[in-house]
Motif scaffolding. Structure first.
Motif: not given
Length: 215
Positions: A137-153
């Motif tokens: 399963i691939l869960v696609m979370c659409k970012k509100k702002r186009e920026e890099k995430w260092d981790c998930l939570t």
């Protein structure tokens, strides 16, 4: 239950003699008949059993996953053998701005769940989705702002910051000591033996180095 109420009202009607009482009972009789008529038909036993079995078995919490990101999406990959054979409605994902819940119903007699709370940054609920692929399963979370995430939570971020603070000390040897302590605490017996041996050898070298050569 409604049928029993209706039978009782009918019985009372046969005994009622006063017009006002009869009018009230007649109105109640019509109301009950309408409610009974509008009730959904009882489900056949096999359908009820099938629905029960779709949530049957026990629930397994998913802990293993991989993740990646693009400019617009954070992608979480969850491996589940045979998931592509399930009806699409058996794979449900509920998104909020800072979380998502995954529920997979009746896969090989088990249900699977995964919850992510306190996502690092807000996501777009409308733009997020899930895709079912072969054994995944691939869960696609659409970012509100186009920026890099260092981790998930947020929790992961705080944990990383605490670790960094523990090792980021003014004294390099103290930072190394913290790393060794962590490795020792989390390591298996072999790791513990290796660290102990290195520690003893290090102390011996220090001791020998402290002894004056002319003794």
């Amino acid at each position: 239950q409604l049928q029993k109420d209706l039978e009782e009202v009918k019985e009372l009607l046969t005994k009622a003699t006063r017009k006002r009482v009869r009018d009230v009972l007649v109105a109640e009789k019509h109301k009950l008949e309408l409610e009974i008529k509008n009730q959904p038909p009882p489900k056949p036993k096999e359908v009820a059993e099938e629905e029960k079995s779709s949530l049957g078995g026990y629930t397994v919490k998913i802990n293993n996953y991989g993740w990646d990101q693009s400019d617009k999406f954070v992608k979480i990959y969850i491996s589940l053998n045979g998931v592509q054979k399930l009806p699409a409605e058996n794979v449900q994902v509920n998104f909020t701005e800072r979380s998502f819940d995954l529920l997979v119903k009746n896969l090989n007699g088990k249900n699977y769940t995964m919850t992510f709370n306190n996502l690092l940054k807000p996501i777009s609920v409308e733009g997020s989705s899930r895709k079912i692929k072969t054994d995944m399963i691939l869960v696609m979370c659409k970012k509100k702002r186009e920026e890099k995430w260092d981790c998930l939570t947020q929790v992961e971020k705080e944990s990383k910051e605490k670790e960094k603070a523990a090792y980021d000390t003014a004294d390099p040897s103290e930072g190394l000591m913290n790393i060794l302590k962590k490795m020792y605490a989390e390591g298996d017996d072999e790791m513990k033996r290796t660290i102990n041996k290195a520690w003893v050898e290090s102390r011996e070298k220090q001791y020998k180095g402290d002894i004056p050569m002319d003794i």
